[in-house]
Design a protein around this motif. Sequence first.
Motif, PDB file in Angstrom:
ATOM      1  N   VAL A 173       0.849  -1.197   0.000  1.00  0.00           N
ATOM      2  CA  VAL A 173       0.000   0.000   0.000  1.00  0.00           C
ATOM      3  C   VAL A 173       0.882   1.244   0.000  1.00  0.00           C
ATOM      4  CG1 VAL A 173      -1.653   1.370   1.352  1.00  0.00           C
ATOM      5  CG2 VAL A 173      -1.999  -1.089   1.091  1.00  0.00           C
ATOM      6  N   LEU A 174       1.894   1.258   0.859  1.00  0.00           N
ATOM      7  CA  LEU A 174       2.765   2.433   0.961  1.00  0.00           C
ATOM      8  C   LEU A 174       3.600   2.627  -0.307  1.00  0.00           C
ATOM      9  CD1 LEU A 174       3.813   2.019   4.684  1.00  0.00           C
ATOM     10  CD2 LEU A 174       2.174   3.654   3.733  1.00  0.00           C
ATOM     11  N   THR A 175       4.059   1.545  -0.904  1.00  0.00           N
ATOM     12  CA  THR A 175       4.805   1.622  -2.162  1.00  0.00           C
ATOM     13  C   THR A 175       3.922   2.183  -3.274  1.00  0.00           C
ATOM     14  OG1 THR A 175       6.254  -0.196  -1.530  1.00  0.00           O
ATOM     15  CG2 THR A 175       6.064   0.252  -3.887  1.00  0.00           C
ATOM     16  N   THR A 176       2.687   1.701  -3.340  1.00  0.00           N
ATOM     17  CA  THR A 176       1.732   2.173  -4.348  1.00  0.00           C
ATOM     18  C   THR A 176       1.409   3.648  -4.123  1.00  0.00           C
ATOM     19  OG1 THR A 176       0.821  -0.051  -4.591  1.00  0.00           O
ATOM     20  CG2 THR A 176      -0.574   1.781  -5.321  1.00  0.00           C
ATOM     21  N   GLN A 177       1.255   4.045  -2.869  1.00  0.00           N
ATOM     22  CA  GLN A 177       0.987   5.457  -2.570  1.00  0.00           C
ATOM     23  C   GLN A 177       2.147   6.341  -3.018  1.00  0.00           C
ATOM     24  OE1 GLN A 177      -0.095   5.484   1.713  1.00  0.00           O
ATOM     25  NE2 GLN A 177      -1.874   6.641   0.983  1.00  0.00           N
ATOM     26  N   ALA A 178       3.374   5.938  -2.694  1.00  0.00           N
ATOM     27  CA  ALA A 178       4.539   6.749  -3.073  1.00  0.00           C
ATOM     28  C   ALA A 178       4.633   6.877  -4.592  1.00  0.00           C
ATOM     29  CB  ALA A 178       5.816   6.154  -2.491  1.00  0.00           C
ATOM     30  N   ALA A 179       4.385   5.795  -5.307  1.00  0.00           N
ATOM     31  CA  ALA A 179       4.441   5.836  -6.777  1.00  0.00           C
ATOM     32  C   ALA A 179       3.382   6.783  -7.330  1.00  0.00           C
ATOM     33  CB  ALA A 179       4.267   4.435  -7.358  1.00  0.00           C
ATOM     34  N   ALA A 180       2.178   6.742  -6.768  1.00  0.00           N
ATOM     35  CA  ALA A 180       1.105   7.639  -7.218  1.00  0.00           C
ATOM     36  C   ALA A 180       1.485   9.091  -6.936  1.00  0.00           C
ATOM     37  CB  ALA A 180      -0.213   7.283  -6.533  1.00  0.00           C
ATOM     38  N   TRP A 181       1.986   9.353  -5.752  1.00  0.00           N
ATOM     39  CA  TRP A 181       2.393  10.710  -5.391  1.00  0.00           C
ATOM     40  C   TRP A 181       3.470  11.216  -6.357  1.00  0.00           C
ATOM     41  CZ3 TRP A 181       0.491  13.914  -1.629  1.00  0.00           C
ATOM     42  CH2 TRP A 181       1.210  15.100  -1.411  1.00  0.00           C
ATOM     43  N   ASN A 182       4.445  10.366  -6.613  1.00  0.00           N
ATOM     44  CA  ASN A 182       5.588  10.772  -7.430  1.00  0.00           C
ATOM     45  C   ASN A 182       5.240  11.012  -8.889  1.00  0.00           C
ATOM     46  OD1 ASN A 182       7.143  10.768  -5.155  1.00  0.00           O
ATOM     47  ND2 ASN A 182       7.950   8.719  -5.491  1.00  0.00           N
ATOM     48  N   ARG A 183       4.098  10.536  -9.323  1.00  0.00           N
ATOM     49  CA  ARG A 183       3.634  10.873 -10.672  1.00  0.00           C
ATOM     50  C   ARG A 183       2.570  11.971 -10.638  1.00  0.00           C
ATOM     51  NH1 ARG A 183       1.405   5.670  -9.955  1.00  0.00           N
ATOM     52  NH2 ARG A 183      -0.865   5.745  -9.971  1.00  0.00           N
ATOM     53  N   GLY A 184       2.362  12.578  -9.451  1.00  0.00           N
ATOM     54  CA  GLY A 184       1.461  13.714  -9.315  1.00  0.00           C
ATOM     55  C   GLY A 184       0.000  13.353  -9.245  1.00  0.00           C
ATOM     56  N   ASP A 185      -0.328  12.124  -8.846  1.00  0.00           N
ATOM     57  CA  ASP A 185      -1.695  11.623  -8.859  1.00  0.00           C
ATOM     58  C   ASP A 185      -2.239  11.492  -7.436  1.00  0.00           C
ATOM     59  OD1 ASP A 185      -4.091  10.311  -9.305  1.00  0.00           O
ATOM     60  OD2 ASP A 185      -3.229   8.802 -10.648  1.00  0.00           O
ATOM     61  N   ILE A 186      -2.735  12.607  -6.898  1.00  0.00           N
ATOM     62  CA  ILE A 186      -3.247  12.601  -5.523  1.00  0.00           C
ATOM     63  C   ILE A 186      -4.453  11.671  -5.359  1.00  0.00           C
ATOM     64  CG2 ILE A 186      -4.297  14.014  -3.706  1.00  0.00           C
ATOM     65  CD1 ILE A 186      -2.383  16.258  -4.495  1.00  0.00           C
ATOM     66  N   PRO A 187      -5.430  11.632  -6.301  1.00  0.00           N
ATOM     67  CA  PRO A 187      -6.542  10.678  -6.118  1.00  0.00           C
ATOM     68  C   PRO A 187      -6.064   9.224  -6.020  1.00  0.00           C
ATOM     69  CG  PRO A 187      -7.155  12.334  -7.717  1.00  0.00           C
ATOM     70  CD  PRO A 187      -5.679  12.540  -7.443  1.00  0.00           C
ATOM     71  N   ALA A 188      -5.070   8.837  -6.809  1.00  0.00           N
ATOM     72  CA  ALA A 188      -4.541   7.463  -6.709  1.00  0.00           C
ATOM     73  C   ALA A 188      -3.813   7.269  -5.377  1.00  0.00           C
ATOM     74  CB  ALA A 188      -3.621   7.149  -7.882  1.00  0.00           C
ATOM     75  N   PHE A 189      -3.105   8.283  -4.911  1.00  0.00           N
ATOM     76  CA  PHE A 189      -2.460   8.245  -3.596  1.00  0.00           C
ATOM     77  C   PHE A 189      -3.501   7.991  -2.511  1.00  0.00           C
ATOM     78  CE2 PHE A 189      -1.406  10.660   0.272  1.00  0.00           C
ATOM     79  CZ  PHE A 189      -0.197  10.081   0.632  1.00  0.00           C
ATOM     80  N   MET A 190      -4.651   8.620  -2.647  1.00  0.00           N
ATOM     81  CA  MET A 190      -5.719   8.499  -1.649  1.00  0.00           C
ATOM     82  C   MET A 190      -6.369   7.123  -1.627  1.00  0.00           C
ATOM     83  SD  MET A 190      -6.107  11.157   0.292  1.00  0.00           S
ATOM     84  CE  MET A 190      -7.744  10.801   0.926  1.00  0.00           C
ATOM     85  N   GLU A 191      -6.128   6.298  -2.645  1.00  0.00           N
ATOM     86  CA  GLU A 191      -6.695   4.946  -2.642  1.00  0.00           C
ATOM     87  C   GLU A 191      -6.163   4.108  -1.482  1.00  0.00           C
ATOM     88  OE1 GLU A 191      -9.276   3.819  -4.484  1.00  0.00           O
ATOM     89  OE2 GLU A 191      -9.343   5.911  -5.126  1.00  0.00           O
ATOM     90  N   GLY A 192      -5.054   4.525  -0.885  1.00  0.00           N
ATOM     91  CA  GLY A 192      -4.520   3.832   0.284  1.00  0.00           C
ATOM     92  C   GLY A 192      -5.278   4.135   1.567  1.00  0.00           C
ATOM     93  N   TYR A 193      -6.160   5.128   1.501  1.00  0.00           N
ATOM     94  CA  TYR A 193      -6.953   5.519   2.669  1.00  0.00           C
ATOM     95  C   TYR A 193      -8.347   4.897   2.618  1.00  0.00           C
ATOM     96  CZ  TYR A 193      -3.546   9.122   3.907  1.00  0.00           C
ATOM     97  OH  TYR A 193      -2.411   9.785   4.288  1.00  0.00           O
TER      98      TYR A 193
END
Length: 146
Positions: A32-52
């Motif tokens: 989950v944390l790896t996926t969140q970091a990858a989403a953040w690093n490509r500028g995708d806050i909605p995808a980052f939020m999928e971890g919540y």
Amino acid sequence: MTKNLSGGCMMLLLTACATTRPAAVQGPIRQVLTTQAAAWNRGDIPAFMEGYWRSDSLVFLGRKGPTYGWQQTLDNYRRGYPDAAAMGQLAFSDLHITPDGPQAAHVVGRWHLTRPTAGDIGGHFLLVFRQVKGQWVIVADHTNNE
């Protein structure tokens, strides 16, 4: 009677925690944390939020106090990080994942944003994870800046 009941409840709780295999919890949470970091690093806050946890009961505790709800947390991230330069590149480190039972765990760690134009920032966090509908999600996030 009460002493036996209390002792029995304590043994049941200890047995539940003892039978939780750390690897069975740690691997999915790290993902989950790896996926969140990858989403953040490509500028995708909605995808980052999928971890919540997508719930009004999600709680995020930051420097301005508590925020309740998935949508409000998303809105706060969008306001605080309006573009790729503000977002930077996210890295998590020093992760300590502790199972709290078969469907709950907490994670203590560090976060760091590398931002060449806006200046680097970072801090520590405490995340509470639960398994909801078969998925590990963050139900509570206490993040601070250094």
